[in-house]
Design a protein around this motif. Structure first.
Motif, PDB file in Angstrom:
ATOM      1  N   GLN A 113       0.832  -1.215   0.000  1.00 19.34           N
ATOM      2  CA  GLN A 113       0.000   0.000   0.000  1.00 19.34           C
ATOM      3  C   GLN A 113       0.860   1.255   0.000  1.00 19.34           C
ATOM      4  N   TRP A 114       1.834   1.330   0.930  1.00 20.65           N
ATOM      5  CA  TRP A 114       2.574   2.597   0.993  1.00 20.65           C
ATOM      6  C   TRP A 114       3.490   2.772  -0.211  1.00 20.65           C
ATOM      7  N   GLN A 115       4.043   1.665  -0.716  1.00 21.10           N
ATOM      8  CA  GLN A 115       4.939   1.810  -1.871  1.00 21.10           C
ATOM      9  C   GLN A 115       4.142   2.207  -3.114  1.00 21.10           C
ATOM     10  N   LYS A 116       2.952   1.642  -3.248  1.00 13.80           N
ATOM     11  CA  LYS A 116       2.080   1.983  -4.377  1.00 13.80           C
ATOM     12  C   LYS A 116       1.666   3.451  -4.260  1.00 13.80           C
ATOM     13  N   SER A 117       1.299   3.868  -3.019  1.00 11.36           N
ATOM     14  CA  SER A 117       0.835   5.256  -2.868  1.00 11.36           C
ATOM     15  C   SER A 117       1.980   6.255  -3.087  1.00 11.36           C
ATOM     16  N   GLU A 118       3.225   5.798  -2.946  1.00 14.75           N
ATOM     17  CA  GLU A 118       4.372   6.668  -3.260  1.00 14.75           C
ATOM     18  C   GLU A 118       4.679   6.661  -4.757  1.00 14.75           C
ATOM     19  N   GLY A 119       3.934   5.849  -5.513  1.00 12.77           N
ATOM     20  CA  GLY A 119       4.073   5.866  -6.975  1.00 12.77           C
ATOM     21  C   GLY A 119       5.070   4.856  -7.535  1.00 12.77           C
ATOM     22  N   TYR A 120       5.519   3.896  -6.719  1.00  7.50           N
ATOM     23  CA  TYR A 120       6.484   2.926  -7.241  1.00  7.50           C
ATOM     24  C   TYR A 120       5.786   1.872  -8.093  1.00  7.50           C
ATOM     25  N   ASP A 121       6.497   1.421  -9.129  1.00  7.01           N
ATOM     26  CA  ASP A 121       5.962   0.401 -10.030  1.00  7.01           C
ATOM     27  C   ASP A 121       6.209  -0.977  -9.408  1.00  7.01           C
ATOM     28  N   ILE A 122       5.202  -1.464  -8.682  1.00  8.66           N
ATOM     29  CA  ILE A 122       5.296  -2.798  -8.078  1.00  8.66           C
ATOM     30  C   ILE A 122       3.964  -3.502  -8.324  1.00  8.66           C
ATOM     31  N   ARG A 123       3.987  -4.828  -8.247  1.00 12.56           N
ATOM     32  CA  ARG A 123       2.733  -5.572  -8.449  1.00 12.56           C
ATOM     33  C   ARG A 123       2.528  -6.561  -7.313  1.00 12.56           C
ATOM     34  N   LEU A 124       1.241  -6.699  -6.911  1.00 14.40           N
ATOM     35  CA  LEU A 124       0.920  -7.692  -5.878  1.00 14.40           C
ATOM     36  C   LEU A 124       0.460  -8.961  -6.592  1.00 14.40           C
ATOM     37  N   LEU A 125       1.151 -10.083  -6.352  1.00 19.39           N
ATOM     38  CA  LEU A 125       0.824 -11.331  -7.046  1.00 19.39           C
ATOM     39  C   LEU A 125       0.192 -12.320  -6.074  1.00 19.39           C
ATOM     40  N   SER A 126      -0.781 -13.081  -6.566  1.00 17.49           N
ATOM     41  CA  SER A 126      -1.361 -14.150  -5.742  1.00 17.49           C
ATOM     42  C   SER A 126      -0.365 -15.317  -5.694  1.00 17.49           C
ATOM     43  N   GLY A 127      -0.641 -16.286  -4.812  1.00 17.76           N
ATOM     44  CA  GLY A 127       0.207 -17.475  -4.726  1.00 17.76           C
ATOM     45  C   GLY A 127       0.356 -18.144  -6.089  1.00 17.76           C
ATOM     46  N   LYS A 128      -0.776 -18.263  -6.804  1.00 22.23           N
ATOM     47  CA  LYS A 128      -0.741 -18.939  -8.119  1.00 22.23           C
ATOM     48  C   LYS A 128       0.125 -18.179  -9.110  1.00 22.23           C
ATOM     49  N   GLU A 129      -0.063 -16.847  -9.109  1.00 24.47           N
ATOM     50  CA  GLU A 129       0.698 -16.027 -10.068  1.00 24.47           C
ATOM     51  C   GLU A 129       2.199 -16.117  -9.801  1.00 24.47           C
ATOM     52  N   VAL A 130       2.547 -16.115  -8.521  1.00 22.89           N
ATOM     53  CA  VAL A 130       3.973 -16.130  -8.205  1.00 22.89           C
ATOM     54  C   VAL A 130       4.577 -17.511  -8.505  1.00 22.89           C
ATOM     55  N   GLN A 131       3.785 -18.572  -8.306  1.00 22.43           N
ATOM     56  CA  GLN A 131       4.270 -19.926  -8.649  1.00 22.43           C
ATOM     57  C   GLN A 131       4.559 -20.027 -10.143  1.00 22.43           C
ATOM     58  N   LYS A 132       3.761 -19.305 -10.941  1.00 26.93           N
ATOM     59  CA  LYS A 132       3.980 -19.332 -12.392  1.00 26.93           C
ATOM     60  C   LYS A 132       5.341 -18.731 -12.732  1.00 26.93           C
ATOM     61  N   GLN A 133       5.681 -17.646 -12.023  1.00 22.72           N
ATOM     62  CA  GLN A 133       6.970 -16.991 -12.286  1.00 22.72           C
ATOM     63  C   GLN A 133       8.131 -17.808 -11.754  1.00 22.72           C
ATOM     64  N   GLU A 134       7.932 -18.440 -10.593  1.00 20.91           N
ATOM     65  CA  GLU A 134       9.010 -19.218  -9.962  1.00 20.91           C
ATOM     66  C   GLU A 134       8.440 -20.548  -9.486  1.00 20.91           C
ATOM     67  N   PRO A 135       8.404 -21.568 -10.354  1.00 23.91           N
ATOM     68  CA  PRO A 135       7.740 -22.833 -10.011  1.00 23.91           C
ATOM     69  C   PRO A 135       8.363 -23.559  -8.815  1.00 23.91           C
ATOM     70  N   HIS A 136       9.599 -23.226  -8.439  1.00 24.54           N
ATOM     71  CA  HIS A 136      10.227 -23.944  -7.324  1.00 24.54           C
ATOM     72  C   HIS A 136       9.919 -23.346  -5.961  1.00 24.54           C
ATOM     73  N   LEU A 137       9.151 -22.255  -5.940  1.00 27.29           N
ATOM     74  CA  LEU A 137       8.826 -21.652  -4.636  1.00 27.29           C
ATOM     75  C   LEU A 137       7.959 -22.595  -3.814  1.00 27.29           C
TER      76      LEU A 137
END
Ligand SMILES: Cc1cc2nc3c(=O)[nH]c(=O)nc-3n(C[C@H](O)[C@H](O)[C@H](O)COP(=O)(O)OP(=O)(O)OC[C@H]3O[C@@H](n4cnc5c(N)ncnc54)[C@H](O)[C@@H]3O)c2cc1C
Length: 376
Positions: A113-137
């Motif tokens: 929340q605070w990083q987004k409100s400061e305007g930083y380019d970040i994304r919140l990923l669900s468990g499924k989304e993050v597993q797609k990026q890093e299957p070994h997590l």
């Protein structure tokens, strides 16, 4: 050995090397003195993450400084590659900060929340989304912040490149030479005494990491810098493709282009002892296995430790020592000296060439009472 330069820099870690090369670049004659080998202490021990959003827990001058430094990195490593032929393996795959429990999820969402409100380019990923990026997590990972602009670098190669760059720029380099004391006439610096002889300069910059306080204490200046040991290890990534730096409450994993995965790190108070302990290394490995369970099968390569230069308020100390002429500090970069090196070098060079301290106001030594107990 007796000879003269505009500036003497004490300490050949990432901070001293960066400052020396920058000062030489703006036309000063510089001598750099290192008691061991260049980069051989905290700087070589680091994991090489360049991650201000992961590191700093609130908005403020330190986060701003970290973000500015990260922005300088791309050109800095390009310049170094052109000048030295060394590719420092800057990886810009981004960083995943993961949450695995209720509490961690709450912490992650607040951070998002605070990083987004400061305007930083970040994304919140669900468990499924993050597993797609890093299957070994671990399947326990529930959510993650993906920060695409944060990076990591091979700090060993960066240190090698900086030493060559310093030579190219005619910095006088002394390794295996310890500064024993500062030389001064009244409160004006005149040089240093080393275990190999004396050197003269009207300006001395102390960038001696966790050892800075020892050097300054002799002239009655009490700098609140102390060592915090970080134990860290490397495993072979051969069977474990990992494409992002992954950071969690239990530790971090940093995949390198040379097939190592760096896993870290403890924070323990052990004075100047930089041994690896059974307890420390097992904690680091257990932490990494909780985030990426498959790492338990990876061949173990090496464990080591370094001494982070911590300060009382966890901010670096940059700028002139009050009531002294020609005595400047550049220390206390704690967990982020690799990240903060290019901006530190720019700020110190700006101060040395123009007396301008405006851009480093929040980090000036005068925020502490620096008078030593002996003098009070
Ligand atoms: C395990 C670990 C992981 C880390 N990971 C990261 C990371 O991912 N990203 C990041 O940005 N930072 C990281 N850090 C922090 C980073 O390593 C430090 O902030 C940084 O290296 C500090 O640099 P320095 O040049 O001030 O100190 P050092 O590298 O310690 O250099 C100081 C030098 O001064 C020399 N010296 C001391 N006394 C004298 C004397 N009397 N005469 C001459 N020379 C002297 C020492 O020998 C030493 O080489 C990590 C640190 C550790 C320990």
């Amino acid at each position: 050995m007796k000879s003269c330069s505009d500036i003497i820099v004490i300490g050949g870690g990432i901070i001293g090397l960066s400052i020396a090369t920058e000062l030489a670049h703006v036309g000063m004659t510089v001598t750099l003195i290192e008691k061991g080998v260049f980069g051989g202490e905290a700087s070589v021990a680091a994991a090489g993450m360049l991650a201000p959003l992961k590191e700093f827990t609130k908005p403020g001058p330190l986060l701003d400084m970290g973000v500015r430094s990260l922005q300088l990195y791309k050109n800095w490593v390009l310049e170094l590659k052109e000048a030295t032929g060394i590719d420092c393996q800057l990886s810009t795959a981004g960083i995943l900060t993961v949450a695995m429990t209720d509490m961690e999820e709450k912490w992650l969402q607040e951070r998002y929340q605070w990083q987004k409100s400061e305007g930083y380019d970040i994304r919140l990923l669900s468990g499924k989304e993050v597993q797609k990026q890093e299957p070994h997590l671990s399947k326990m990972v529930r959510q993650a912040i993906y920060s695409p602009h944060e990076a990591d670098i091979n700090n060993r190669l960066l240190l090698e490149a900086l030493v060559i760059q310093a030579k190219n720029r005619n910095v006088r380099l002394f390794q295996n030479t310890a500064v024993i004391r500062l030389k001064h006439a009244g409160r004006k610096m005149t040089g240093v005494v080393t275990d190999k002889g004396e050197l003269e300069a009207n300006h001395v910059i102390v960038a001696a990491g966790a050892w800075t306080a020892d050097i300054l204490r002799q002239v009655g200046v009490d700098v609140p810098v102390y060592p915090v040991r970080g134990q860290i290890a490397a495993v072979d990534s051969n069977h474990l493709p990992l494409s992002h730096v992954v950071f969690g409450k239990n530790g971090y994993l940093v995949p390198k282009q040379d097939r190592r995965i760096i896993v870290g790190a403890t924070e323990d108070l052990a004075g100047f002892d930089r041994s690896s302990t059974v307890y420390g290394v097992s904690n680091v490995l257990t932490g990494a296995m909780s985030i990426v369970p498959a790492i338990s099968e990876a061949p173990f390569l090496q464990a080591w430790a370094g001494l982070r230069p911590a300060t009382a308020d966890e901010h670096p100390i940059l700028g002139p020592v009050p009531n002294w002429s020609g005595l400047t500090l550049a220390c206390g970069h704690y967990r982020n000296g690799i990240l903060l090196a290019p901006i530190t070098a720019k700020l110190i060079a700006e101060y040395v060439s123009s007396d301008e301290t405006e851009h480093m106001n929040p980090f000036l030594p005068n925020r502490f009472s620096l008078v030593s107990y002996e003098e009070k």
